[in-house]
Design a protein around this motif. Sequence first.
Motif, mmCIF file in Angstrom:
data_model
loop_
_atom_site.group_PDB
_atom_site.id
_atom_site.type_symbol
_atom_site.label_atom_id
_atom_site.label_comp_id
_atom_site.label_asym_id
_atom_site.label_seq_id
_atom_site.Cartn_x
_atom_site.Cartn_y
_atom_site.Cartn_z
ATOM 1 N N UNK A 121 -14.079 1.255 3.102
ATOM 2 C CA UNK A 121 -12.851 0.695 3.664
ATOM 3 C C UNK A 121 -12.893 -0.835 3.648
ATOM 4 N N UNK A 122 -14.054 -1.401 3.937
ATOM 5 C CA UNK A 122 -14.189 -2.862 3.910
ATOM 6 C C UNK A 122 -14.049 -3.372 2.480
ATOM 7 N N UNK A 123 -14.682 -2.683 1.532
ATOM 8 C CA UNK A 123 -14.493 -3.042 0.125
ATOM 9 C C UNK A 123 -13.011 -3.066 -0.236
ATOM 10 N N UNK A 124 -12.315 -2.037 0.150
ATOM 11 C CA UNK A 124 -10.891 -1.927 -0.191
ATOM 12 C C UNK A 124 -10.089 -3.043 0.460
ATOM 13 N N UNK A 125 -10.404 -3.329 1.723
ATOM 14 C CA UNK A 125 -9.689 -4.398 2.417
ATOM 15 C C UNK A 125 -9.919 -5.736 1.733
ATOM 16 N N UNK A 126 -11.158 -6.044 1.450
ATOM 17 C CA UNK A 126 -11.480 -7.316 0.799
ATOM 18 C C UNK A 126 -10.814 -7.396 -0.576
ATOM 19 N N UNK A 127 -10.876 -6.302 -1.331
ATOM 20 C CA UNK A 127 -10.239 -6.314 -2.644
ATOM 21 C C UNK A 127 -8.745 -6.556 -2.535
ATOM 22 N N UNK A 128 -8.109 -5.907 -1.576
ATOM 23 C CA UNK A 128 -6.657 -6.057 -1.449
ATOM 24 C C UNK A 128 -6.285 -7.488 -1.091
ATOM 25 N N UNK A 129 -7.139 -8.152 -0.328
ATOM 26 C CA UNK A 129 -6.858 -9.536 0.058
ATOM 27 C C UNK A 129 -7.252 -10.524 -1.035
ATOM 28 N N UNK A 130 -8.295 -10.177 -1.787
ATOM 29 C CA UNK A 130 -8.807 -11.090 -2.798
ATOM 30 C C UNK A 130 -8.053 -11.034 -4.109
ATOM 31 N N UNK A 131 -7.255 -10.009 -4.250
ATOM 32 C CA UNK A 131 -6.559 -9.753 -5.507
ATOM 33 C C UNK A 131 -5.357 -10.670 -5.696
ATOM 34 N N UNK A 132 -4.694 -10.977 -4.616
ATOM 35 C CA UNK A 132 -3.450 -11.740 -4.685
ATOM 36 C C UNK A 132 -3.539 -12.881 -3.666
ATOM 37 N N UNK A 133 -3.323 -14.134 -4.075
ATOM 38 C CA UNK A 133 -3.672 -15.267 -3.208
ATOM 39 C C UNK A 133 -2.789 -15.451 -1.974
ATOM 40 N N UNK B 94 2.275 -2.764 1.499
ATOM 41 C CA UNK B 94 2.042 -1.714 0.506
ATOM 42 C C UNK B 94 0.795 -2.011 -0.331
ATOM 43 N N UNK B 95 0.637 -3.285 -0.671
ATOM 44 C CA UNK B 95 -0.516 -3.682 -1.471
ATOM 45 C C UNK B 95 -1.817 -3.336 -0.747
ATOM 46 N N UNK B 96 -1.854 -3.641 0.560
ATOM 47 C CA UNK B 96 -3.072 -3.379 1.333
ATOM 48 C C UNK B 96 -3.271 -1.880 1.519
ATOM 49 N N UNK B 97 -2.196 -1.200 1.875
ATOM 50 C CA UNK B 97 -2.299 0.252 2.044
ATOM 51 C C UNK B 97 -2.788 0.923 0.758
ATOM 52 N N UNK B 98 -2.290 0.435 -0.365
ATOM 53 C CA UNK B 98 -2.678 1.019 -1.655
ATOM 54 C C UNK B 98 -4.182 0.999 -1.872
ATOM 55 N N UNK B 99 -4.829 -0.015 -1.344
ATOM 56 C CA UNK B 99 -6.287 -0.073 -1.473
ATOM 57 C C UNK B 99 -6.994 0.719 -0.372
ATOM 58 N N UNK B 100 -6.534 0.536 0.858
ATOM 59 C CA UNK B 100 -7.315 1.030 2.000
ATOM 60 C C UNK B 100 -7.081 2.512 2.283
ATOM 61 N N UNK B 101 -5.838 2.967 2.208
ATOM 62 C CA UNK B 101 -5.542 4.354 2.594
ATOM 63 C C UNK B 101 -6.388 5.385 1.842
#
Lengths: 214, 214
Positions: A84-96, A61-68
């Motif tokens: 989309x790449x920005x969103x993916x990176x942000x979703x991964x970088x936000x939570x360790x 859900x966290x990743x979808x929330x950014x990328x979708x």
Amino acid sequence: MEPSSREKILEVAEARFAQRGFAGVGMREVAQAAGLGKSSLFHHFESKAALYVAVLERVVERIEGHVLPTLSLGGNVAGRLDAAVDALVDSLGEHPTTARLLLRTLVEDDQLGSEPAGLVAAEARVHSLINAFVGLLREGAGTNELRAAAPAHAVQALIGAAVYHFASGDFGDAVLGRPVFSAESVASYRHELKQLLRSGLLSPSRAPKENLPS
Amino acid sequence: MEPSSREKILEVAEARFAQRGFAGVGMREVAQAAGLGKSSLFHHFESKAALYVAVLERVVERIEGHVLPTLSLGGNVAGRLDAAVDALVDSLGEHPTTARLLLRTLVEDDQLGSEPAGLVAAEARVHSLINAFVGLLREGAGTNELRAAAPAHAVQALIGAAVYHFASGDFGDAVLGRPVFSAESVASYRHELKQLLRSGLLSPSRAPKENLPS
DNA sequence: GTCTATAGCTAGATAGAC
DNA sequence: GTCTATCTAGCTATAGAC
């Protein structure tokens, strides 16, 4: 307000599953870290596998929330890919722990015996996200905006680059010389990854034709 | 000649550790698959952790065997980088469990309690390989052959792209529509990854300046 | 919704015969 | 070098009191 027991359990379980995997974590350990008895844990989640799936669903859900949201944007392919790449990176970088859990899902089979309800659905949602990237690259190749690459292979590279980086822990910290999850590192990686996808590593002054052998 | 017990054990242990990780595999299971009793296994390896380290050492040797020779080649940075990437991809594409075990080493901490002899050494060898890639990129940036990128970040992306792809199993097969480890797929990925590093995804006709926003 | 107690099983590892 | 038997400790999960 303070978190419910269920939220507290999910929190500590995510941290531990990310670090040592499904088989490497015991329910006793999770319960203790959540400040509960082991049996109370089974009141909230009917099995260890169900707990793992619940953790995984939060991650997806966290990743979808950014990328979708980026997938319904307009504009040319390059611009949408950047978003989309920005969103993916942000979703991964936000939570360790996001990247590690996603990576385990992508890389490990089996683990949870006799697939519990929800696991297949969660995997399908990940698949759907990946397919969105493949579709984007395919579209770009069709309109000649991107070179005629193998879109599936390029997406594999993109996912690997994005997910591995934020899953690389101590190794990544050592390579970078600073924490992978520091705000500056996340921002740098976001930029670097887009740049790599756009135009690779070669200097613009030497790019790209004169270096291609044939 | 037929394999010694020790070799047979390493073979089956590698397959299982790659699939389910250190904690997910039991000594009983390994012994049975190797055609031995569990106790015989402890005659060859003094502990489960020692077995894991032995498996890991074989994997590292396999990768070094491909990559190290390319590091002493001459020529410009782009050519040497191509050779090193080829070697890395080949080493991962040659054996279906190499990438998964390498990925686990890079991504998982702890796992084996009270670090057994040899683990630190094996990790140091992996580090040394990574540093060689970082050094290569740094050199290219210094001579202006590569754009002034963040070498550490680019190497993280490269490693992730290479290792993840060959660790992605069923997910990768689904994305590609054919087996990741088929000879054609390995060759395609080798080409695609080098191309991506060289000049990214954009069409040469639109490359790269006119797409850069600032 | 949390607890204690326990069932039933498997884990890694050891002892010692052959 | 392989085996059977066994030890201790951990695991997931359940039963049932409060």
